[in-house]
Design an enzyme around this catalytic site. Structure first.
Site, PDB file in Angstrom:
ATOM      1  N   ARG A  46       0.849  -1.185   0.000  1.00 46.05           N
ATOM      2  CA  ARG A  46       0.000   0.000   0.000  1.00 46.05           C
ATOM      3  C   ARG A  46       0.891   1.244   0.000  1.00 46.05           C
ATOM      4  O   ARG A  46       2.007   1.220   0.539  1.00 46.05           O
ATOM      5  CB  ARG A  46      -0.869  -0.002   1.278  1.00 46.05           C
ATOM      6  CG  ARG A  46      -1.885   1.109   1.280  1.00 46.05           C
ATOM      7  CD  ARG A  46      -2.600   1.211   2.621  1.00 46.05           C
ATOM      8  NE  ARG A  46      -3.540   2.312   2.583  1.00 46.05           N
ATOM      9  CZ  ARG A  46      -3.966   2.960   3.641  1.00 46.05           C
ATOM     10  NH1 ARG A  46      -3.545   2.625   4.849  1.00 46.05           N
ATOM     11  NH2 ARG A  46      -4.824   3.960   3.510  1.00 46.05           N
ATOM     12  N   HIS A  47       0.393   2.323  -0.588  1.00 48.69           N
ATOM     13  CA  HIS A  47       1.143   3.583  -0.558  1.00 48.69           C
ATOM     14  C   HIS A  47       1.410   4.019   0.891  1.00 48.69           C
ATOM     15  O   HIS A  47       0.756   3.544   1.816  1.00 48.69           O
ATOM     16  CB  HIS A  47       0.361   4.685  -1.291  1.00 48.69           C
ATOM     17  CG  HIS A  47      -0.991   4.912  -0.680  1.00 48.69           C
ATOM     18  ND1 HIS A  47      -1.157   5.600   0.501  1.00 48.69           N
ATOM     19  CD2 HIS A  47      -2.222   4.508  -1.056  1.00 48.69           C
ATOM     20  CE1 HIS A  47      -2.438   5.620   0.818  1.00 48.69           C
ATOM     21  NE2 HIS A  47      -3.113   4.949  -0.110  1.00 48.69           N
ATOM     22  N   GLY A  48       2.345   4.943   1.070  1.00 51.46           N
ATOM     23  CA  GLY A  48       2.696   5.402   2.417  1.00 51.46           C
ATOM     24  C   GLY A  48       1.718   6.448   2.953  1.00 51.46           C
ATOM     25  O   GLY A  48       0.676   6.718   2.336  1.00 51.46           O
ATOM     26  N   GLY A 103      -0.193  -0.247  -4.522  1.00 55.21           N
ATOM     27  CA  GLY A 103      -1.608   0.070  -4.696  1.00 55.21           C
ATOM     28  C   GLY A 103      -2.200   0.672  -3.432  1.00 55.21           C
ATOM     29  O   GLY A 103      -1.543   1.433  -2.724  1.00 55.21           O
ATOM     30  N   ALA A 108       1.533   1.840   4.090  1.00 53.90           N
ATOM     31  CA  ALA A 108       2.678   1.012   3.669  1.00 53.90           C
ATOM     32  C   ALA A 108       2.534  -0.458   4.055  1.00 53.90           C
ATOM     33  O   ALA A 108       3.522  -1.201   4.099  1.00 53.90           O
ATOM     34  CB  ALA A 108       4.012   1.565   4.186  1.00 53.90           C
TER      35      ALA A 108
END
Ligand SMILES: *[C@@H]1O[C@H](CO)[C@@H](O)[C@H](O)[C@H]1NC(C)=O
Ligand SMILES: *[C@@H]1O[C@H](CO)[C@@H](O)[C@H](O)[C@H]1NC(C)=O
Length: 460
Positions: A81-83, A348, A391
């Site tokens: 996952r994005h931060g 994602g 993240a």
């Protein structure tokens, strides 16, 4: 390499420990809000692995070691996952409303309320809309270094420079920025001066939920699909919470709406995850309050991304098949020559990870999460605070061992067992066998197609 913010925190927390020893137990201003472990998808990654608070690059080698000494890692796929990110503009508007309410109506009987009214500035602006923050870049830079430490034969300078590592991302700016930060982390680790990064945008894979017509019609655009969430919002539990918070602010009960309540909880989480602050806003909630709001958020994820509706899970079929295709390809390449893609890093959203985890049967509770079973669900396994903080990462590692291929799976750097397979890193064919129905079916086109009846309805 350790960011200044974290070093400062270490100093501050050392200070507060000393200070705390000499003060009364009624005052315990820690740098970490007591409610930080209930922030759900807005939680900080360090809360799921608290040892990182002392050393953000530390790795527990015993958690990622090969299944046995005769094993050789041949491929790794990470779905990340994005931060940490800014609030979306919708939430920023809600925060603005909450701030005005407090400024205009709240009494200032508490020190922390005076603190909000006189010192806290509304610094969020709508153009921040969900963008990755500097802490979010660090989330990915540091994760890259830890994964390279855990899997040094795969995430290696040699594989990186010879294009045996592939980077794929959702086209959203916060994801693109995350994948670049991940690569930047590796550049710094290996002292690579060249700063050209390459990645592929692939929304079919990383934002499948936008492309699944049946999901959009049956869940996303369907007001009744999330009725358990609406019911919980108007439950006694929530009403009591609204009254408690209104009382703390000394404002009329009916001025504390659900939106305001959510905004206050989010605000505490954003101030903490973005700025590492234990903001005065966090004083509005105790742990019991936070558990109610955590449940409300879990309910929403459950019905929109998890087990609540079958199509939520099925919409991730493409990503599921893509994962096994990569593993099969690596196994084949290894047998007949050399592995051309040693590592795949895919970035994602929480909305990408949750459906895939649910499709694969992880964190499935015996009873559904509903508006009426908050108390029975205290011990639920579907807890987004633990599963998908910023993240969050799913790591699949394929090993060639004496007795055949093995597949290791880690969530947020901790080994997990596959449902019904007790042992960790089981034989790959056992895993394939367990998922044979999905591997032979789970066709995205078919699953996501609107049923004839639905189609007729939309044509009318
Ligand atoms: C590493 O993980 C193992 C297995 O869970 C645990 O027993 C051990 O205490 C951990 N070591 C450290 C330093 O955290
Ligand atoms: C909307 O959701 C409800 C509850 O899950 C379901 O019964 C209904 O069929 C859905 N409607 C559409 C148009 O998909």
């Amino acid at each position: 390499m350790r960011p200044a913010v974290l070093r400062r925190n270490a100093v501050l927390s050392a200070f507060s420990v000393i200070f705390f020893r000499f003060s009364s137990a009624t005052f315990s201003q820690s740098t970490i809000p007591a409610i930080a472990k209930y922030f759900g998808t807005k939680g900080r990654y360090e809360e799921v692995n608290p040892y990182l608070i002392d050393d953000i690059l530390s790795v527990n080698k015993s958690l990622s070691k090969p299944p046995s000494s005769d094993c050789r890692a041949i491929h790794l796929t990470a779905v990340i996952r994005h931060g940490t990110r800014f609030p979306t503009s919708k939430n920023i508007r809600k925060i603005k409303n909450l701030h005005s309410l407090v400024i205009n109506e709240a009494k200032d009987t508490h020190t922390w309320l005076r603190d909000i009214k006189t010192n806290w500035e509304m610094w969020y602006t709508e153009d921040m809309d969900g963008k990755l923050v500097e802490k979010g870049r660090d989330d990915h830079r540091h994760l890259a270094v830890r994964l390279a430490t855990s899997f040094p034969t795969l995430i290696s300078k040699d594989n990186f420079q010879n294009n045996r590592m592939k980077f794929i991302t959702s086209s959203k700016h916060r994801c693109v920025d995350s994948v670049e930060a991940f690569q930047e982390g590796l550049h710094r680790l290996w002292n690579i001066k060249d700063t050209s990064y390459s990645h592929e945008n692939n929304d079919n894979l990383m934002r499948f939920f936008d492309q699944c017509k049946k999901f959009i019609e049956n869940v996303e655009n369907n007001k009744t699909a999330l009725q358990e969430v609406d019911l919980f919002k108007s439950s006694d539990e929530m009403k009591k919470l609204q009254r408690r918070i209104a009382d703390r602010l000394e404002i009329p009960h009916n001025h504390m709406t659900t939106d305001m309540l959510e905004a206050a909880f989010f605000l505490c989480s954003y101030e903490f995850s973005i700025k590492s602050l234990n903001s005065p806003w966090c004083n509005l909630f105790d742990e019991a309050d936070a558990q109610v709001l955590e449940y409300k958020n879990d309910l929403k994820q459950y019905w929109k991304r998890g087990y609540g509706h079958d199509i939520n899970r099925k919409s991730s079929c493409t990503l599921f098949h893509d994962l096994f295709r990569r593993l099969d390809q690596a196994a084949y390449d290894f047998k007949f020559g050399h592995v051309t893609e040693a590592v795949t890093v895919q970035v994602g959203h929480a909305e990408t990870l949750l459906p895939l985890l649910s499709l694969m049967g992880f964190f499935r509770d015996e009873t559904q999460l509903t508006a009426s079973n908050f108390h029975q669900q205290q011990g639920r396994t579907f807890r987004t605070s633990k599963i998908v903080p910023y993240a969050a990462n799913l790591v699949f590692v394929l090993y060639e061992c004496g007795e055949g291929l093995r597949l290791q799976f880690l969530l947020n750097e901790k080994p997990m067992t596959f449902p019904t397979i007790e042992q960790s890193a089981p034989l790959y064919r056992k895993v394939r066998n367990h998922y044979s129905d999905l591997l032979n079916g789970c066709n995205f086109e078919k699953e996501c197609e609107l049923s004839k009846m639905n189609r007729r309805n939309t044509e009318l």
